[in-house]
Design a protein around this motif. Sequence first.
Motif, mmCIF file in Angstrom:
data_model
loop_
_atom_site.group_PDB
_atom_site.id
_atom_site.type_symbol
_atom_site.label_atom_id
_atom_site.label_comp_id
_atom_site.label_asym_id
_atom_site.label_seq_id
_atom_site.Cartn_x
_atom_site.Cartn_y
_atom_site.Cartn_z
ATOM 1 N N UNK A 33 -1.475 -10.879 1.969
ATOM 2 C CA UNK A 33 -1.236 -9.428 1.935
ATOM 3 C C UNK A 33 -0.202 -9.085 0.863
ATOM 4 N N UNK A 34 0.857 -9.880 0.770
ATOM 5 C CA UNK A 34 1.882 -9.650 -0.255
ATOM 6 C C UNK A 34 1.286 -9.863 -1.643
ATOM 7 N N UNK A 35 0.501 -10.906 -1.791
ATOM 8 C CA UNK A 35 -0.149 -11.189 -3.083
ATOM 9 C C UNK A 35 -1.090 -10.049 -3.466
ATOM 10 N N UNK A 36 -1.806 -9.503 -2.497
ATOM 11 C CA UNK A 36 -2.742 -8.404 -2.757
ATOM 12 C C UNK A 36 -2.005 -7.196 -3.330
ATOM 13 N N UNK A 37 -0.879 -6.828 -2.701
ATOM 14 C CA UNK A 37 -0.191 -5.619 -3.147
ATOM 15 C C UNK A 37 0.600 -5.856 -4.432
ATOM 16 N N UNK A 38 1.141 -7.048 -4.615
ATOM 17 C CA UNK A 38 1.963 -7.288 -5.802
ATOM 18 C C UNK A 38 1.137 -7.727 -7.008
ATOM 19 N N UNK A 39 0.233 -8.651 -6.812
ATOM 20 C CA UNK A 39 -0.534 -9.185 -7.945
ATOM 21 C C UNK A 39 -1.779 -8.361 -8.255
ATOM 22 N N UNK A 40 -2.528 -8.024 -7.232
ATOM 23 C CA UNK A 40 -3.756 -7.248 -7.475
ATOM 24 C C UNK A 40 -3.474 -5.783 -7.773
ATOM 25 N N UNK A 41 -2.548 -5.202 -7.031
ATOM 26 C CA UNK A 41 -2.279 -3.769 -7.168
ATOM 27 C C UNK A 41 -1.070 -3.458 -8.050
ATOM 28 N N UNK A 42 -0.315 -4.475 -8.429
ATOM 29 C CA UNK A 42 0.790 -4.283 -9.361
ATOM 30 C C UNK A 42 2.012 -3.585 -8.801
ATOM 31 N N UNK A 43 2.182 -3.632 -7.496
ATOM 32 C CA UNK A 43 3.313 -2.985 -6.855
ATOM 33 C C UNK A 43 4.478 -3.958 -6.781
ATOM 34 N N UNK A 44 5.706 -3.497 -6.985
ATOM 35 C CA UNK A 44 6.835 -4.427 -6.829
ATOM 36 C C UNK A 44 6.973 -4.865 -5.379
ATOM 37 N N UNK A 45 7.414 -6.090 -5.188
ATOM 38 C CA UNK A 45 7.602 -6.608 -3.834
ATOM 39 C C UNK A 45 8.875 -6.001 -3.248
ATOM 40 N N UNK A 46 8.712 -5.206 -2.219
ATOM 41 C CA UNK A 46 9.844 -4.613 -1.510
ATOM 42 C C UNK A 46 10.139 -5.428 -0.255
ATOM 43 N N UNK A 47 11.412 -5.564 0.068
ATOM 44 C CA UNK A 47 11.796 -6.287 1.280
ATOM 45 C C UNK A 47 11.145 -5.668 2.518
ATOM 46 N N UNK A 48 10.911 -4.365 2.464
ATOM 47 C CA UNK A 48 10.292 -3.673 3.605
ATOM 48 C C UNK A 48 8.895 -4.226 3.911
ATOM 49 N N UNK A 49 8.198 -4.704 2.881
ATOM 50 C CA UNK A 49 6.851 -5.242 3.106
ATOM 51 C C UNK A 49 6.883 -6.446 4.052
ATOM 52 N N UNK A 50 7.965 -7.210 4.009
ATOM 53 C CA UNK A 50 8.066 -8.414 4.829
ATOM 54 C C UNK A 50 8.239 -8.101 6.306
ATOM 55 N N UNK A 51 8.537 -6.850 6.625
ATOM 56 C CA UNK A 51 8.725 -6.447 8.019
ATOM 57 C C UNK A 51 7.448 -5.855 8.633
ATOM 58 N N UNK A 52 6.431 -5.643 7.800
ATOM 59 C CA UNK A 52 5.163 -5.107 8.305
ATOM 60 C C UNK A 52 4.199 -6.261 8.558
ATOM 61 N N UNK A 53 3.344 -6.103 9.560
ATOM 62 C CA UNK A 53 2.307 -7.105 9.750
ATOM 63 C C UNK A 53 1.356 -7.028 8.559
ATOM 64 N N UNK A 54 0.653 -8.110 8.247
ATOM 65 C CA UNK A 54 -0.241 -8.091 7.086
ATOM 66 C C UNK A 54 -1.273 -6.956 7.124
ATOM 67 N N UNK A 55 -1.885 -6.742 8.273
ATOM 68 C CA UNK A 55 -2.888 -5.666 8.361
ATOM 69 C C UNK A 55 -2.235 -4.300 8.169
ATOM 70 N N UNK A 56 -1.063 -4.112 8.757
ATOM 71 C CA UNK A 56 -0.379 -2.831 8.601
ATOM 72 C C UNK A 56 -0.016 -2.605 7.142
ATOM 73 N N UNK A 57 0.513 -3.630 6.477
ATOM 74 C CA UNK A 57 0.888 -3.497 5.074
ATOM 75 C C UNK A 57 -0.317 -3.075 4.239
ATOM 76 N N UNK A 58 -1.454 -3.725 4.461
ATOM 77 C CA UNK A 58 -2.652 -3.379 3.675
ATOM 78 C C UNK A 58 -3.128 -1.964 3.996
ATOM 79 N N UNK A 59 -3.036 -1.562 5.242
ATOM 80 C CA UNK A 59 -3.447 -0.204 5.619
ATOM 81 C C UNK A 59 -2.513 0.836 5.008
ATOM 82 N N UNK A 60 -1.205 0.625 5.152
ATOM 83 C CA UNK A 60 -0.218 1.566 4.606
ATOM 84 C C UNK A 60 -0.406 1.703 3.101
ATOM 85 N N UNK A 61 -0.515 0.587 2.414
ATOM 86 C CA UNK A 61 -0.580 0.630 0.958
ATOM 87 C C UNK A 61 -1.947 1.099 0.448
#
Length: 199
Positions: A17-45
């Motif tokens: 999920x982190x790789x998807x948002x940072x590498x595929x979507x080009x978003x900076x890795x925020x510490x807040x992402x580590x507190x979301x479940x993978x499915x929630x992170x993908x849904x939110x983003x």
Amino acid sequence: SLAAPAAAYTKKDREDAIKWITEEKGFPHLAAFDKMTPKMLKTVMTNYLNLVSPDALEFLTPLDLEVIWTATSAANNCEICLSFHAGALLGAEKPADEVATMAAGGVPKDPKMARLVMAAKYALAHKGVLLEREKLHLSSMGFSAEELVEVTFAVGQMAGLNLLYVHLIAEGVAIETFLKGAGPFKDTVYADELKKAEL
């Protein structure tokens, strides 16, 4: 029966999920992402990225949304969102003094940004309800009823994200240095840290 349930995801799910948002979507890795479940992170983003796509709305552009979201985040005192969206406006070469005014909860001088900020403030004031005189005032600024529906939607989306990120800050999520430089505490709480980072 009082034991916590086992996690419904694996370490690899989180990494993916982190790789998807940072590498595929080009978003900076925020510490807040580590507190979301993978499915929630993908849904939110996914929801966020859908909103900022160029043809997501009829009236509002992605840059208009950044103005609305900066004003909304300032009103809700969400440091992460406010810093991120103020930074986006600075990246779009909006004047630093105008962005600082919005970050402090004020209305910028630029007429296009000012009208969006005022509409956002009114949408927030009564949780989406616009009083008749507010509608008349916004109409004088060129707003149609349909555009105000889009503004109200945009404000509501950001207010929900503000609630999430303020919760995460309260739970101890760190604020990245690149966010601190655009946020509301850049000249006070973080001033010394940011000076050291420049050296």
